[in-house]
Write an enzyme that holds these catalytic residues in place. Structure first.
Site, PDB file in Angstrom:
ATOM      1  N   GLY A  90       0.814  -1.217   0.000  1.00 61.16           N
ATOM      2  CA  GLY A  90       0.000   0.000   0.000  1.00 61.16           C
ATOM      3  C   GLY A  90       0.839   1.254   0.000  1.00 61.16           C
ATOM      4  O   GLY A  90       2.040   1.199  -0.232  1.00 61.16           O
ATOM      5  N   ASN A  91       0.209   2.400   0.218  1.00 62.60           N
ATOM      6  CA  ASN A  91       0.933   3.670   0.270  1.00 62.60           C
ATOM      7  C   ASN A  91       0.346   4.551   1.372  1.00 62.60           C
ATOM      8  O   ASN A  91      -0.627   4.186   2.011  1.00 62.60           O
ATOM      9  CB  ASN A  91       0.897   4.360  -1.100  1.00 62.60           C
ATOM     10  CG  ASN A  91      -0.512   4.709  -1.532  1.00 62.60           C
ATOM     11  OD1 ASN A  91      -1.151   5.576  -0.955  1.00 62.60           O
ATOM     12  ND2 ASN A  91      -1.010   4.000  -2.528  1.00 62.60           N
ATOM     13  N   ARG A  92       0.959   5.710   1.581  1.00 60.04           N
ATOM     14  CA  ARG A  92       0.624   6.540   2.746  1.00 60.04           C
ATOM     15  C   ARG A  92      -0.522   7.514   2.527  1.00 60.04           C
ATOM     16  O   ARG A  92      -0.775   8.366   3.369  1.00 60.04           O
ATOM     17  CB  ARG A  92       1.850   7.346   3.174  1.00 60.04           C
ATOM     18  CG  ARG A  92       2.996   6.504   3.670  1.00 60.04           C
ATOM     19  CD  ARG A  92       4.090   7.391   4.213  1.00 60.04           C
ATOM     20  NE  ARG A  92       5.292   6.641   4.485  1.00 60.04           N
ATOM     21  CZ  ARG A  92       5.498   5.898   5.564  1.00 60.04           C
ATOM     22  NH1 ARG A  92       4.556   5.824   6.500  1.00 60.04           N
ATOM     23  NH2 ARG A  92       6.623   5.241   5.719  1.00 60.04           N
ATOM     24  N   SER A  93      -1.233   7.425   1.412  1.00 61.51           N
ATOM     25  CA  SER A  93      -2.315   8.396   1.183  1.00 61.51           C
ATOM     26  C   SER A  93      -3.455   8.189   2.180  1.00 61.51           C
ATOM     27  O   SER A  93      -3.964   7.083   2.351  1.00 61.51           O
ATOM     28  CB  SER A  93      -2.852   8.248  -0.241  1.00 61.51           C
ATOM     29  OG  SER A  93      -3.929   9.130  -0.416  1.00 61.51           O
ATOM     30  N   ALA A 123      -4.001   7.872  -4.880  1.00 59.41           N
ATOM     31  CA  ALA A 123      -2.654   7.352  -5.074  1.00 59.41           C
ATOM     32  C   ALA A 123      -2.804   5.888  -5.490  1.00 59.41           C
ATOM     33  O   ALA A 123      -3.191   5.035  -4.689  1.00 59.41           O
ATOM     34  CB  ALA A 123      -1.849   7.471  -3.789  1.00 59.41           C
TER      35      ALA A 123
END
Ligand code: CTP
Ligand code: CA
Length: 235
Positions: A33-36, A104
């Site tokens: 995943g990502n930090r959005s 994102a």
């Protein structure tokens, strides 16, 4: 009075916003995943709704607290993976006058998803094979009807070789959308925070022009982005 004069310049228009960050499962309990946080996308959806638009938000892994702050008129659809986000965005595209791709999107996903929780093997490391995800924004640009306005986002840190403004201008031309919001994410700015610093660019043919700059809370920045978008819609 027209919508412009009454402060609802998007009255009668429908706006699709994607927000948050996609997650790609590795196995039933793990993901890439990502930090959005989805806060910027939610703020844009709220600003579009305040400007009179009918708003649909496709939320990829956005926390319930963020969704709870949206105006009640915003329709929310929850998705997890890039494939789900793509299917939802493609389904909603024909009903939208404006599409804002704020999410994102994970550039890659695991080539295989394990059906059962992956177990360690002795003290060995692990190599993951990733495949590239489809570019949802580029796909929407290809399938859009004339007159639909498509807005992309670019979160850039820059590098010794290229400044963020140069990267954003090149990305806008490459993606072929109408507007691009450049988000300065150097030094961990933007992710999960309440404030943001952006530059809005517009493309006309091969020409990119700066439309607006905004810094402040995600609500303030969103209001400016929506105003910039309205000025381009009215051209
Ligand atoms: N985007 C998308 N689908 C993808 C990747 C990105 O729709 N698979 C969209 C994002 O929502 C954003 C825009 O494209 O609106 C730019 O995303 P970004 O990650 O900055 O661009 P990429 O083309 O993925 O390039 P890179 O990450 O290599 O800079
Ligand atoms: Ca990317």
């Amino acid at each position: 009075a027209s919508g412009e004069e009454s402060g609802t310049p998007l009255a009668g228009r429908s706006v699709l916003v994607t927000a948050g960050g996609t997650r790609e499962p590795l196995d039933p309990v793990r993901f890439l995943g990502n930090r959005s946080s989805g806060k910027q996308g939610a703020a844009l959806a709220a600003a579009a709704a305040r400007s009179g638009a009918r708003v649909r938000l496709i939320a990829a892994n956005v926390a319930a607290e963020v969704i709870a702050e949206l105006p009640g008129t915003v329709t929310v659809e929850h998705v997890e993976t890039t494939a789900e986000l793509q299917a939802a965005a493609e389904a909603a595209q024909p009903d939208s006058d404006v599409v804002i791709m704020c999410a994102a999107v994970s550039d890659y996903r695991p080539a295989e998803v394990a059906a059962h929780k992956m177990k360690k093997e002795g003290d060995a490391g692990l190599r993951l094979e990733l495949v590239q995800n489809p570019d949802i924004l580029a796909g929407l640009v290809r399938t859009r009807a004339p007159g639909q306005l498509i807005v992309g986002f670019a979160a850039e840190t820059g590098s010794p070789d290229a400044g963020i403004e140069q990267l954003a201008r090149a990305k806008l031309l490459r993606k072929g959308c109408d507007l691009l919001v450049l988000n300065d994410v150097s030094a961990g700015q933007a992710f999960g925070t309440e404030s943001n610093s952006v530059i809005l660019y517009a493309r006309s043919g091969d020409t990119v022009t700066e439309v607006a700059r905004a810094s402040g809370t995600k609500a303030e920045v969103s209001q400016k982005v929506i105003s910039g978008l309205v000025s381009v819609l009215d051209r």
